[in-house]
Scaffold this motif. Structure first.
Motif, short mmCIF file in Angstrom:
data_model
loop_
_atom_site.label_atom_id
_atom_site.label_comp_id
_atom_site.label_asym_id
_atom_site.label_seq_id
_atom_site.Cartn_x
_atom_site.Cartn_y
_atom_site.Cartn_z
N GLU A 87 0.98 -0.93 -0.29
CA GLU A 87 -0.15 0.13 0.04
C GLU A 87 0.82 1.36 0.02
OE1 GLU A 87 -4.23 -1.58 2.24
OE2 GLU A 87 -2.42 -1.43 3.50
N ILE A 88 1.91 0.87 0.26
CA ILE A 88 2.67 2.10 0.54
C ILE A 88 3.78 2.50 -0.18
CG2 ILE A 88 3.83 3.77 2.37
CD1 ILE A 88 3.11 2.71 4.96
N ASN A 89 4.40 1.08 -0.94
CA ASN A 89 5.39 0.66 -1.57
C ASN A 89 6.28 1.35 -1.73
OD1 ASN A 89 5.79 -0.41 -4.37
ND2 ASN A 89 5.87 1.79 -5.50
N LYS A 90 7.21 1.84 -0.28
CA LYS A 90 8.59 1.35 0.10
C LYS A 90 8.92 0.14 0.35
CE LYS A 90 8.63 6.50 1.03
NZ LYS A 90 9.45 7.44 0.36
N PRO A 91 10.57 0.01 0.75
CA PRO A 91 10.51 -0.98 1.64
C PRO A 91 10.33 -1.09 3.10
CG PRO A 91 12.65 0.64 0.72
CD PRO A 91 10.85 0.75 0.50
N ILE A 92 9.35 -2.18 3.41
CA ILE A 92 9.75 -2.68 4.84
C ILE A 92 10.23 -1.86 6.36
CG2 ILE A 92 7.44 -4.37 4.05
CD1 ILE A 92 9.38 -6.81 5.29
N ARG A 138 2.33 3.71 14.92
CA ARG A 138 1.57 4.66 14.14
C ARG A 138 1.78 5.61 13.66
NH1 ARG A 138 -1.94 0.01 14.56
NH2 ARG A 138 -3.30 1.33 16.43
N LYS A 139 1.76 6.25 14.78
CA LYS A 139 1.76 7.86 14.32
C LYS A 139 3.60 7.75 14.17
CE LYS A 139 -0.84 9.05 18.37
NZ LYS A 139 -1.06 9.79 19.40
N GLU A 140 4.52 7.44 14.03
CA GLU A 140 5.76 7.23 14.10
C GLU A 140 6.02 7.39 12.37
OE1 GLU A 140 8.27 4.47 16.81
OE2 GLU A 140 7.98 6.38 18.61
N LEU A 141 5.35 6.38 12.05
CA LEU A 141 5.01 5.81 10.69
C LEU A 141 4.80 7.24 9.76
CD1 LEU A 141 5.20 4.03 8.13
CD2 LEU A 141 3.53 2.79 8.68
N ALA A 142 3.66 7.51 10.01
CA ALA A 142 2.70 8.65 9.95
C ALA A 142 3.87 9.55 9.58
CB ALA A 142 1.99 8.98 10.27
N ALA A 143 3.89 10.05 11.05
CA ALA A 143 5.25 11.56 10.52
C ALA A 143 6.73 11.40 9.55
CB ALA A 143 5.66 12.02 12.44
N ALA A 144 6.44 10.18 9.43
CA ALA A 144 8.03 9.50 8.55
C ALA A 144 7.43 9.65 7.11
CB ALA A 144 8.60 8.64 9.52
N LEU A 145 6.48 9.33 6.88
CA LEU A 145 5.74 9.12 5.63
C LEU A 145 5.30 10.62 5.49
CD1 LEU A 145 4.08 6.24 5.64
CD2 LEU A 145 5.81 6.52 4.57
N ARG A 146 4.88 11.78 5.92
CA ARG A 146 4.88 12.57 5.96
C ARG A 146 5.32 14.06 6.11
NH1 ARG A 146 1.86 13.60 11.32
NH2 ARG A 146 0.18 12.32 10.37
N GLY A 147 6.72 13.54 6.63
CA GLY A 147 7.82 14.79 6.48
C GLY A 147 7.40 15.46 7.42
N THR A 148 8.10 17.09 6.71
CA THR A 148 8.00 18.03 7.91
C THR A 148 6.48 18.47 8.12
OG1 THR A 148 8.34 19.28 5.98
CG2 THR A 148 10.45 18.28 8.02
N THR A 149 5.32 18.17 7.00
CA THR A 149 3.94 18.83 7.20
C THR A 149 3.52 18.80 8.48
OG1 THR A 149 3.88 18.29 5.06
CG2 THR A 149 2.11 19.04 5.85
N ALA A 150 2.72 19.64 8.92
CA ALA A 150 2.40 19.10 9.82
C ALA A 150 0.93 18.51 10.01
CB ALA A 150 2.00 20.51 11.35
#
Length: 129
Positions: free
Chosen positions: A18-23, A86-98
């Protein structure tokens, strides 16, 4: 004999469907255990317990690790990420966008949201040509 580095290298080729990045990059590999006989046990975190792609992830992990020299078998176990993971993963995927803030969802807000719907039901008249 297979090494943990070789197994992790193989797991780095497995993308989350779904995310298309390495696990490995997404922090989804919980553990790797290698038995003396070459059997490898891999535990993978799923983002949610009812993940519809669990079979795909299991298959991809099994195929990738099976190609590592010295591996005689692969056992894949699945676990579920905690809310914090999950929050850490979302933050990592989102980058610096709040993260978007919903002001009336904060504790103590006096704002109330009501949904109103209306419908007249099924029509007995024939459809227009």
């Amino acid at each position: 004999m297979a090494t943990e580095d070789a197994v992790l290298e193989a797991l780095a080729t497995v993308n989350d469907p779904e995310i298309n990045k390495p696990i490995t990059e997404l922090g989804m590999v919980k553990s790797v255990e290698i038995e003396p006989d070459g059997r490898v046990a891999v535990t993978v975190y799923l983002t949610v317990s009812g993940c519809p792609m669990r079979d795909t992830i299991t298959q991809r992990v099994t195929e990738a690790v099976s190609r590592v020299e010295g591996v005689t078998g692969v056992d894949v176990s699945l676990d579920v990420m905690s809310d914090e993971q999950r929050k850490e993963l979302a933050a990592a995927l989102r980058g610096t966008t709040a993260e978007r803030e919903v002001p009336f969802a904060k504790p103590g807000s006096l704002t109330r949201v009501y949904a109103v719907a209306s419908g007249k039901g099924a029509s007995a008249s024939p459809p227009l040509p």
